[in-house]
Design an enzyme around this catalytic site. Structure first.
Site, PDB file in Angstrom:
ATOM      1  N   TYR A  31      14.594   0.059 -13.032  1.00  0.00           N
ATOM      2  CA  TYR A  31      16.049   0.241 -13.017  1.00  0.00           C
ATOM      3  C   TYR A  31      16.575   0.151 -11.600  1.00  0.00           C
ATOM      4  O   TYR A  31      15.805   0.179 -10.631  1.00  0.00           O
ATOM      5  CB  TYR A  31      16.439   1.578 -13.659  1.00  0.00           C
ATOM      6  CG  TYR A  31      16.194   2.788 -12.764  1.00  0.00           C
ATOM      7  CD1 TYR A  31      14.895   3.231 -12.499  1.00  0.00           C
ATOM      8  CD2 TYR A  31      17.251   3.460 -12.170  1.00  0.00           C
ATOM      9  CE1 TYR A  31      14.679   4.321 -11.675  1.00  0.00           C
ATOM     10  CE2 TYR A  31      17.040   4.556 -11.340  1.00  0.00           C
ATOM     11  CZ  TYR A  31      15.750   4.974 -11.097  1.00  0.00           C
ATOM     12  OH  TYR A  31      15.530   6.050 -10.268  1.00  0.00           O
ATOM     13  N   LYS A 149      10.485   0.985  -8.582  1.00  0.00           N
ATOM     14  CA  LYS A 149      11.537   1.855  -9.127  1.00  0.00           C
ATOM     15  C   LYS A 149      11.459   1.857 -10.650  1.00  0.00           C
ATOM     16  O   LYS A 149      12.312   1.304 -11.343  1.00  0.00           O
ATOM     17  CB  LYS A 149      12.913   1.387  -8.639  1.00  0.00           C
ATOM     18  CG  LYS A 149      14.015   2.408  -8.782  1.00  0.00           C
ATOM     19  CD  LYS A 149      15.213   2.014  -7.933  1.00  0.00           C
ATOM     20  CE  LYS A 149      16.413   2.901  -8.137  1.00  0.00           C
ATOM     21  NZ  LYS A 149      16.174   4.310  -7.868  1.00  0.00           N
ATOM     22  N   GLU A 181       9.798  12.096  -0.062  1.00  0.00           N
ATOM     23  CA  GLU A 181      11.224  11.847  -0.328  1.00  0.00           C
ATOM     24  C   GLU A 181      11.763  12.924  -1.262  1.00  0.00           C
ATOM     25  O   GLU A 181      11.017  13.794  -1.716  1.00  0.00           O
ATOM     26  CB  GLU A 181      11.430  10.446  -0.921  1.00  0.00           C
ATOM     27  CG  GLU A 181      10.647  10.180  -2.184  1.00  0.00           C
ATOM     28  CD  GLU A 181      10.693   8.713  -2.627  1.00  0.00           C
ATOM     29  OE1 GLU A 181      11.681   8.025  -2.356  1.00  0.00           O
ATOM     30  OE2 GLU A 181       9.717   8.280  -3.277  1.00  0.00           O
ATOM     31  N   LEU A 205       9.983   5.232  -2.358  1.00  0.00           N
ATOM     32  CA  LEU A 205      10.829   4.104  -2.696  1.00  0.00           C
ATOM     33  C   LEU A 205      11.534   3.654  -1.417  1.00  0.00           C
ATOM     34  O   LEU A 205      12.080   4.485  -0.684  1.00  0.00           O
ATOM     35  CB  LEU A 205      11.878   4.504  -3.746  1.00  0.00           C
ATOM     36  CG  LEU A 205      12.725   3.319  -4.189  1.00  0.00           C
ATOM     37  CD1 LEU A 205      11.954   2.459  -5.185  1.00  0.00           C
ATOM     38  CD2 LEU A 205      14.047   3.764  -4.779  1.00  0.00           C
TER      39      LEU A 205
HETATM   40  N1  PDD Z   1      17.587   6.818  -7.005  1.00  0.00           N
HETATM   41  N2  PDD Z   1      13.876   7.664  -3.654  1.00  0.00           N
HETATM   42  C1  PDD Z   1      13.893   7.771  -4.991  1.00  0.00           C
HETATM   43  C2  PDD Z   1      12.722   8.367  -5.684  1.00  0.00           C
HETATM   44  C3  PDD Z   1      15.015   7.326  -5.719  1.00  0.00           C
HETATM   45  O1  PDD Z   1      15.014   7.420  -7.058  1.00  0.00           O
HETATM   46  C4  PDD Z   1      16.125   6.785  -5.018  1.00  0.00           C
HETATM   47  C5  PDD Z   1      17.349   6.273  -5.732  1.00  0.00           C
HETATM   48  C6  PDD Z   1      16.065   6.705  -3.612  1.00  0.00           C
HETATM   49  C7  PDD Z   1      17.176   6.124  -2.794  1.00  0.00           C
HETATM   50  O2  PDD Z   1      17.275   4.739  -2.959  1.00  0.00           O
HETATM   51  P1  PDD Z   1      18.673   3.985  -2.794  1.00  0.00           P
HETATM   52  O3  PDD Z   1      19.198   4.342  -1.462  1.00  0.00           O
HETATM   53  O4  PDD Z   1      18.322   2.555  -2.877  1.00  0.00           O
HETATM   54  O5  PDD Z   1      19.578   4.458  -3.887  1.00  0.00           O
HETATM   55  C8  PDD Z   1      14.913   7.137  -2.965  1.00  0.00           C
HETATM   56  C9  PDD Z   1      18.698   6.406  -7.826  1.00  0.00           C
HETATM   57  C10 PDD Z   1      20.010   6.442  -7.139  1.00  0.00           C
HETATM   58  C11 PDD Z   1      18.672   7.218  -9.122  1.00  0.00           C
HETATM   59  O6  PDD Z   1      17.580   7.487  -9.581  1.00  0.00           O
HETATM   60  O7  PDD Z   1      19.734   7.549  -9.656  1.00  0.00           O
END
Ligand code: PDD
Length: 291
Positions: A31, A149, A181, A205
């Site tokens: 996703y 992801k 993270e 991620l």
């Molecule tokens: N999540 N780390 C994890 C485990 C994440 O699920 C996400 C993003 C990030 C940040 O990535 P980005 O800056 O590309 O959004 C880091 C999304 C927003 C979610 O699960 O809703």
């Protein structure tokens, strides 16, 4: 609110998938989440590149929506018909391997990937950001491909739930003594004036917000290194913050009920919050670069 499911637009409340969808049965899918400002997606291409790479890792054929023109036209219609053309929103896109009788190995007959997209109102957490948020730390129980992801988010769900139950915004996951993270955002620390965040490898991620923050820091002359932050360093950091699409840049001022530094959002974090807002508005055409 409208949903897009396998080429059809329909009210989200009525959208259904098969009980044999491999996303439902195995979490066999990936996703993405985009930030949208006034109808324009932020960082279309970088999110799509990450999605394409995840699909490739899982050997799911890339559907048409992985093309920016297709994605933008789907997003436009979802946003317009959901009444979200003005202000902020997010786009959620999920692709699974599709529908097949349950066998762990890939289906013997090729399946069409299931493609689902929808939009939601987003309100930047301004009030919390002004005072800074609390986090807890929690063991990182995830597998060793956190760079993909996938929709398999149970450790993230449990981590976030633990944080909420302790009155905190999020949980910072610790693996082998270092902060990897948050449950859905990357973690940054400022230590002796240097911005530090976990390097991109299989343990985190590679966040798009993380990448943008590192670029903004470089432009602002803030020194940054991609090196792990130990659990002890986390607690004694001068500044801490989270960065992610739905978290924005969020100062952390308490960790496991102890105060971080002065207990106020620090100067480098505050600067990056500001820079990120400008970057978002310029990229989405809200303000021009010359104003
Ligand atoms: N999540 N780390 C994890 C485990 C994440 O699920 C996400 C993003 C990030 C940040 O990535 P980005 O800056 O590309 O959004 C880091 C999304 C927003 C979610 O699960 O809703």
């Amino acid at each position: 609110v409208l949903a897009y499911l396998n080429g059809q637009y329909q009210p989200r409340s009525g959208a259904t998938i098969s009980v044999e969808d491999r996303g439902f049965v195995f979490g066999d899918g990936v996703y993405e989440v985009w930030r949208i400002v006034n109808g324009t997606l932020f960082e279309t291409e970088r999110h799509l590149a990450r999605l394409a790479s995840g699909l490739n890792e899982l050997r799911i054929p890339a559907p048409d929506i992985v093309h920016p023109d297709v994605l933008n036209s789907v997003a436009k219609r979802l946003v317009a018909e959901s009444g979200l053309l003005d202000g902020e929103a997010t786009l959620y896109l999920e692709v699974t391997r599709g529908v097949a009788p349950r066998t762990h190995q890939f289906p013997s007959k090729p399946t069409n990937p299931t493609v689902y997209a929808t939009v939601n109102r987003f309100s930047p957490p301004e009030e919390l950001r002004a005072k800074g948020a609390a986090c807890i730390t929690i063991p990182d129980l995830r597998w060793l491909r956190c760079d993909i992801k996938t929709i398999q988010l149970l450790p993230n769900v449990l981590a976030k739930q633990a944080a909420v139950e302790r009155g905190a915004l999020d949980a910072i996951m610790i693996r082998d003594g270092v902060a990897t993270e948050g449950s859905h955002a990357n973690v940054f620390a400022v230590i002796d004036g240097v911005l530090r965040t976990h390097p991109t490898n299989h343990l985190i991620l590679a966040g798009i917000t993380r990448a943008v923050v590192l670029e903004l820091a470089a432009n602002a002359g803030i020194r940054a290194v991609e090196e792990p932050v130990t659990e002890a360093e986390l607690a004694s950091a001068d500044e801490l913050f989270l960065a992610g699409t739905t978290t924005d840049v969020m100062p952390i001022v308490r960790l496991n009920d102890a105060v971080i530094a002065s207990g106020q959002p620090g100067p480098i974090t505050t600067r990056l919050v500001r820079e990120f807002r400008v970057c978002l508005d310029v990229a989405c055409g809200v303000v021009s670069t010359t104003t």
